[in-house]
Motif scaffolding. Structure first.
Motif, PDB file in Angstrom:
ATOM      1  N   SER A 312       0.823  -1.213   0.000  1.00 48.00           N
ATOM      2  CA  SER A 312       0.000   0.000   0.000  1.00 48.00           C
ATOM      3  C   SER A 312       0.851   1.254   0.000  1.00 48.00           C
ATOM      4  CB  SER A 312      -0.920   0.000   1.228  1.00 48.00           C
ATOM      5  OG  SER A 312      -1.814  -1.083   1.189  1.00 48.00           O
ATOM      6  N   GLU A 313       2.052   1.168   0.581  1.00 48.66           N
ATOM      7  CA  GLU A 313       2.935   2.338   0.625  1.00 48.66           C
ATOM      8  C   GLU A 313       3.432   2.719  -0.768  1.00 48.66           C
ATOM      9  OE1 GLU A 313       2.354   0.812   4.454  1.00 48.66           O
ATOM     10  OE2 GLU A 313       3.232  -0.248   2.749  1.00 48.66           O
ATOM     11  N   LEU A 314       3.549   1.733  -1.673  1.00 50.95           N
ATOM     12  CA  LEU A 314       3.937   2.038  -3.056  1.00 50.95           C
ATOM     13  C   LEU A 314       2.754   2.537  -3.873  1.00 50.95           C
ATOM     14  CD1 LEU A 314       6.324  -0.962  -3.885  1.00 50.95           C
ATOM     15  CD2 LEU A 314       6.949   1.401  -3.409  1.00 50.95           C
ATOM     16  N   LYS A 315       1.562   2.077  -3.534  1.00 52.45           N
ATOM     17  CA  LYS A 315       0.361   2.529  -4.246  1.00 52.45           C
ATOM     18  C   LYS A 315      -0.030   3.948  -3.859  1.00 52.45           C
ATOM     19  CE  LYS A 315      -1.714  -2.125  -4.280  1.00 52.45           C
ATOM     20  NZ  LYS A 315      -2.883  -2.907  -3.830  1.00 52.45           N
ATOM     21  N   CYS A 316       0.157   4.284  -2.595  1.00 55.27           N
ATOM     22  CA  CYS A 316      -0.371   5.542  -2.051  1.00 55.27           C
ATOM     23  C   CYS A 316       0.057   6.780  -2.843  1.00 55.27           C
ATOM     24  CB  CYS A 316       0.034   5.666  -0.576  1.00 55.27           C
ATOM     25  SG  CYS A 316      -0.604   7.141   0.235  1.00 55.27           S
ATOM     26  N   PRO A 317       1.357   6.982  -3.166  1.00 54.73           N
ATOM     27  CA  PRO A 317       1.732   8.200  -3.899  1.00 54.73           C
ATOM     28  C   PRO A 317       1.018   8.336  -5.242  1.00 54.73           C
ATOM     29  CG  PRO A 317       3.681   7.134  -2.994  1.00 54.73           C
ATOM     30  CD  PRO A 317       2.549   6.184  -2.816  1.00 54.73           C
ATOM     31  N   VAL A 345      -2.040   1.655   5.086  1.00 57.84           N
ATOM     32  CA  VAL A 345      -0.889   2.498   4.742  1.00 57.84           C
ATOM     33  C   VAL A 345      -0.169   2.916   6.016  1.00 57.84           C
ATOM     34  CG1 VAL A 345      -0.136   4.672   3.709  1.00 57.84           C
ATOM     35  CG2 VAL A 345      -1.963   3.362   2.636  1.00 57.84           C
ATOM     36  N   ASP A 346       1.125   2.684   6.054  1.00 59.64           N
ATOM     37  CA  ASP A 346       1.958   3.104   7.179  1.00 59.64           C
ATOM     38  C   ASP A 346       2.575   4.458   6.839  1.00 59.64           C
ATOM     39  OD1 ASP A 346       3.633   3.423   9.315  1.00 59.64           O
ATOM     40  OD2 ASP A 346       5.046   1.852   8.726  1.00 59.64           O
ATOM     41  N   GLN A 347       2.035   5.532   7.446  1.00 59.74           N
ATOM     42  CA  GLN A 347       2.515   6.878   7.134  1.00 59.74           C
ATOM     43  C   GLN A 347       3.938   7.124   7.612  1.00 59.74           C
ATOM     44  OE1 GLN A 347      -0.556   6.370   8.395  1.00 59.74           O
ATOM     45  NE2 GLN A 347      -1.912   7.119   6.780  1.00 59.74           N
ATOM     46  N   ASN A 348       4.459   6.230   8.431  1.00 64.95           N
ATOM     47  CA  ASN A 348       5.833   6.368   8.910  1.00 64.95           C
ATOM     48  C   ASN A 348       6.811   5.486   8.125  1.00 64.95           C
ATOM     49  OD1 ASN A 348       5.363   8.212  11.144  1.00 64.95           O
ATOM     50  ND2 ASN A 348       4.243   6.529  12.079  1.00 64.95           N
ATOM     51  N   ASN A 349       6.358   4.978   6.995  1.00 64.43           N
ATOM     52  CA  ASN A 349       7.235   4.195   6.137  1.00 64.43           C
ATOM     53  C   ASN A 349       8.241   5.121   5.458  1.00 64.43           C
ATOM     54  OD1 ASN A 349       7.764   3.078   3.181  1.00 64.43           O
ATOM     55  ND2 ASN A 349       7.368   1.327   4.508  1.00 64.43           N
ATOM     56  N   ALA A 350       9.518   4.781   5.562  1.00 65.85           N
ATOM     57  CA  ALA A 350      10.570   5.678   5.060  1.00 65.85           C
ATOM     58  C   ALA A 350      10.473   5.887   3.548  1.00 65.85           C
ATOM     59  CB  ALA A 350      11.944   5.121   5.429  1.00 65.85           C
ATOM     60  N   LYS A 351      10.188   4.819   2.787  1.00 63.58           N
ATOM     61  CA  LYS A 351      10.111   4.945   1.333  1.00 63.58           C
ATOM     62  C   LYS A 351       8.917   5.805   0.919  1.00 63.58           C
ATOM     63  CE  LYS A 351      12.455   0.610   0.164  1.00 63.58           C
ATOM     64  NZ  LYS A 351      12.334  -0.702  -0.524  1.00 63.58           N
ATOM     65  N   LEU A 352       7.808   5.636   1.612  1.00 61.70           N
ATOM     66  CA  LEU A 352       6.630   6.452   1.306  1.00 61.70           C
ATOM     67  C   LEU A 352       6.912   7.922   1.576  1.00 61.70           C
ATOM     68  CD1 LEU A 352       3.624   6.893   0.676  1.00 61.70           C
ATOM     69  CD2 LEU A 352       3.123   6.349   3.072  1.00 61.70           C
ATOM     70  N   VAL A 353       7.486   8.220   2.729  1.00 64.10           N
ATOM     71  CA  VAL A 353       7.787   9.609   3.080  1.00 64.10           C
ATOM     72  C   VAL A 353       8.776  10.220   2.092  1.00 64.10           C
ATOM     73  CG1 VAL A 353       8.888  11.076   4.817  1.00 64.10           C
ATOM     74  CG2 VAL A 353       7.246   9.322   5.526  1.00 64.10           C
ATOM     75  N   GLN A 354       9.799   9.451   1.713  1.00 64.34           N
ATOM     76  CA  GLN A 354      10.793   9.954   0.768  1.00 64.34           C
ATOM     77  C   GLN A 354      10.160  10.265  -0.588  1.00 64.34           C
ATOM     78  OE1 GLN A 354      13.882   7.173  -0.162  1.00 64.34           O
ATOM     79  NE2 GLN A 354      15.141   8.660  -1.226  1.00 64.34           N
ATOM     80  N   SER A 392       2.227  11.638   9.840  1.00 67.28           N
ATOM     81  CA  SER A 392       3.532  10.977   9.901  1.00 67.28           C
ATOM     82  C   SER A 392       4.430  11.628  10.941  1.00 67.28           C
ATOM     83  CB  SER A 392       4.203  11.037   8.524  1.00 67.28           C
ATOM     84  OG  SER A 392       5.517  10.539   8.591  1.00 67.28           O
ATOM     85  N   ARG A 393       4.848  10.848  11.922  1.00 64.08           N
ATOM     86  CA  ARG A 393       5.820  11.343  12.896  1.00 64.08           C
ATOM     87  C   ARG A 393       7.241  11.286  12.337  1.00 64.08           C
ATOM     88  NH1 ARG A 393       3.975   9.412  18.964  1.00 64.08           N
ATOM     89  NH2 ARG A 393       1.769   9.957  18.767  1.00 64.08           N
ATOM     90  N   LEU A 394       7.432  10.411  11.360  1.00 61.52           N
ATOM     91  CA  LEU A 394       8.769  10.278  10.772  1.00 61.52           C
ATOM     92  C   LEU A 394       9.186  11.553  10.063  1.00 61.52           C
ATOM     93  CD1 LEU A 394      11.217   8.512  10.022  1.00 61.52           C
ATOM     94  CD2 LEU A 394       9.930   7.776   7.985  1.00 61.52           C
TER      95      LEU A 394
END
Length: 739
Positions: A312-317, A345-354, A392-394
């Motif tokens: 889901s983190e790859l789909k989200c963007p 979706v994990d909003q603290n996922n590093a790849k998603l945030v990047q 996202s806290r990250l």
């Protein structure tokens, strides 16, 4: 002799290597026969049969090392091109071409040449899929030549794949979509773009109902017409097998979803693109594409992304990009998909945030070429991305990203006040979740951005509206509450807050009251000091500037809060200020008592209240005069009884302590008595009468004579007081009689 043997060995090695990947081979005579067979075809059916039989064979033989044979093959291919282009009903062997094209991408090509010494002889390596074959003393030029031949073969194959794919039926195209994906592996960028444009062209032929509910796919579906669904072709197994191609596909889909509907003559890349990616997509997309074509493709890509076998983190963007589309048909499909995957979706996922930070702020990496750097997405898309950052806290603990997001939102190209408002909410988020190290880095920069918006700086375009200014002020207060050093010495900004509290409209005042309520605890360390400082004077001066607003309940509470947090109990000026601005005796004495048993110095307090020009005693009403007298009395009592109660509940019991204090400090008692006599002239109330008679009762003989010199004044005060009492009793009796 050795040279001849070496040459023969090299030739045999190349031949054996070549035979593994490029069979069957044709000689010059056989090529002539193929040419005659193709030339003899009269009908479309005959030509199609011959092309399907010989085309692949001809393409493979473009890699031959025989110049005469290769020239004849090229001549025949030119003939085939002319005849096939004019006959649109002639089908090409697309599946076989894709098979050969995919195998060639993984077959003999030069990956690396490794020179090593083994027993005094050179050894060079050529890699062949699926296994590597070691070819001692292979001629390097021959390897390069072979690689170029393979590249030529692929270039020819992609032309016929593109030509033949457009002539297939819709079900056939859908069936070949997985093959198109697998061919992406180890291809050049140009070939990848060509294959992906063929891939997405399938979606232009399918009608997607905007009302169709989107849901996770359990198994392959078919449409109502019986055709397979093109949104199910990229399964998780396929994506895992070709993981290297997955990232390219996702980036390609991202570019498609960002593509503007109107093709402009301007070559400037729109938001979210790099110069190269926009140029490539424009080049490879169908030159006849229309707004409706692109809309249908985007809907299909959105559904495909939702059904892809990736996290889901790859789909989200990609779904966020689609949800910001200007066409509601595309945006609605994406919004439905986001609602389905939102919980996973994990909003603290590093790849998603990047990924989201690169979309939002553009590519800031210094080593990436300028033409490869993506520029920030449009404001419409940023408004879709910011809510993810707010969860996202990250990202709140990544200083560079935090600064880039806030400054891009507030001052970037094409920004709006709506985006600024969301960015200020992000500042609140950072203030809440950022650690001390991050706040130390980003705090001053975020404060500067907020102050610039709050003051309505003329350099800010478009100008910040009142709502943004108010939120900017609150953001500054929130930052200061997390990192007090930001406001600890900035009394100019604090003064600006109070000035706007005085001059602003209703909405502005409400925002500033909330802001100042957060700022008051920032200065709490001043309360613990043992001597007065310039900081105390600065804060008190700011409070004095708005003292005329003390009758406003909200402003009054702000003033009291600052006095409570910023000043110690012994601070004379702040005690008087608190007595002046508080309307209730019980409230003010409770506040003063909450500071502890320590009170202001009697002489200093008396001097301050009699010489104060900003708020003279003559400007106060009787209630405030009574409070001042009561606190002055308390200051005198605490000289001998440090535990004395400040409230008015034990006035009579405290008289003996007052007597003891006056006997011990005669001059202070004298000053207190004179002050009461002076104030009693215009404040003839019960409490003033009590205070005066009390001091007359407990005052020592040495001071008593000085008080009784004013006996006419005392008698006048008593008569006036009794007249008031008599009048009150008279009216009470009259009221009872009338009843």
């Amino acid at each position: 002799m050795k040279s001849a043997n070496t040459s023969l060995s090299t030739s045999e090695n190349l031949q054996s290597t070549s035979e593994k990947v490029a069979t069957p081979r044709l000689n010059s005579v056989q090529v002539d026969k193929v040419g005659f067979a193709l030339a003899a075809c009269e009908s479309d059916e005959q030509l199609e049969k011959a092309v399907n039989k010989y085309l692949l064979m001809l393409l493979v033989n473009t890699a031959t090392d025989n110049a005469e044979t290769r020239a004849k093959v090229m001549e025949i291919l030119v003939h085939v091109n002319k005849r096939v282009k004019s006959r649109v009903n002639v089908q090409m062997p697309v599946r076989q071409l894709l098979t050969e094209f995919g195998s060639q991408s993984a077959s003999v090509f030069f990956k690396q040449a490794v020179l090593s010494r083994e027993g005094g002889t050179d050894a060079r390596f050529i890699h062949v899929s699926p296994q590597s074959i070691r070819c001692p003393q292979v001629d390097f030029d021959d390897l390069v030549y072979l690689s170029l031949c393979r590249e030529a073969l692929q270039n020819f194959a992609i032309v016929y794949i593109k030509m033949g794919f457009s002539r297939l039926s819709y079900p056939e195209k859908v069936g070949l979509m997985p093959a198109l994906f697998t061919c992406l592996h180890n291809q050049s960028v140009a070939h990848r773009w060509t294959l992906m444009t063929l891939f997405i062209s399938v979606y232009a032929e399918k009608h997607f109902s905007p009302n169709t509910k989107i849901s996770p796919v359990k198994e392959s579906r078919t449409s109502s017409t019986g055709d397979p669904d093109p949104c199910d072709v990229l399964t998780s197994e396929l994506l895992r097998t070709y993981s290297e191609s997955t990232s390219f596909v996702l980036q390609f889909f991202s570019d498609v979803l960002l593509m503007p509907y109107v093709r402009s003559a301007d070559t400037t890349a729109p938001g979210g693109f790099s110069t190269n990616s926009y140029k490539n997509l424009n080049q490879f997309l169908d030159s006849t594409y229309s707004e409706g074509y692109l809309e249908t493709v985007k809907i299909g890509v959105t559904r495909l992304v939702f059904n892809m076998g990736v996290s889901s983190e790859l789909k989200c963007p990609l779904l966020l990009l689609a949800s910001s589309d200007t066409h509601s048909t595309v945006a609605d499909v994406a919004e439905n998909a986001l609602r389905v995957i939102n919980e996973s979706v994990d909003q603290n996922n590093a790849k998603l945030v990047q990924k989201l930070c690169v979309l939002f702020c553009g590519d800031k990496r210094p080593k990436v070429p300028t033409e490869e750097k993506t520029i920030p997405v449009t404001t419409r898309t940023k408004l879709k991305i910011l809510p993810v950052f707010l969860k996202s806290r990250l990202v709140a603990n990544q200083p560079i990203d935090v600064i880039s997001i806030v400054y891009e939102s507030c001052f970037g190209a094409g920004t709006t006040n709506k985006l600024r408002h969301s960015a200020l909410l992000f500042v609140h988020h950072v203030s809440t979740f950022a650690n001390a190290s991050t706040m130390k880095t980003v705090g001053p920069l975020l404060k500067n951005a907020c102050v610039k918006l709050m003051r309505g700086d003329e350099s800010v375009a478009p100008p910040a509206d009142e709502k943004v200014m108010n939120y900017a002020a609150m953001a500054v207060a929130k930052l200061a509450s997390k990192k007090p050093d930001l406001m600890r010495k900035d009394f100019t900004l604090l003064s600006a807050f109070f000035k706007r509290l005085k001059d602003g409209d209703r909405e502005q005042k409400l925002a500033l009251q909330e802001c100042l309520a957060l700022l008051a605890p920032v200065y709490s360390d001043l309360r613990e000091t043992s001597v007065a400082s310039d900081e105390h004077e600065s804060i008190l001066s700011i409070l004095d500037s708005v003292i005329e607003l003390r009758h406003n309940t909200s402003v009054n509470q702000i003033m009291i809060k600052f006095i409570q947090h910023c000043f110690p109990a012994w601070h004379v000026a702040s005690r008087y200020f608190l007595l002046v601005v508080t309307d209730s005796s019980d409230d003010v004495f409770s506040l003063l008592a909450a500071k502890g048993k320590l009170s202001a110095d009697f002489n200093q307090f008396l001097l301050h209240i009699t010489s104060n020009d900003k708020v003279p005693l003559s400007s106060l009403d009787s209630d405030h005069i009574e409070r001042v007298c009561h606190y002055l009395r308390h200051c005198l009592i605490t000289l001998t009884d440090a535990e004395a109660d400040l409230t008015c509940s034990e006035l009579k019991q405290q008289s003996k302590h007052l007597q003891k204090s006056i006997e011990t400090h005669c001059e202070m008692g004298k000053s207190y008595a004179k002050f009461l006599l002076t104030q009693s002239e215009r404040n003839q109330t019960f409490k003033m009468f009590f205070y005066l008679t009390e001091v007359c009762h407990v005052i020592p003989t040495t001071v008593c004579k000085q008080v009784f010199d004013k006996r006419d004044q005392i008698s006048s005060f008593i008569r006036a007081f009794l007249n008031k009492v008599t009048s009150i009793i008279y009216f009470l009796l009259l009221h009872l009689v009338i009843k």
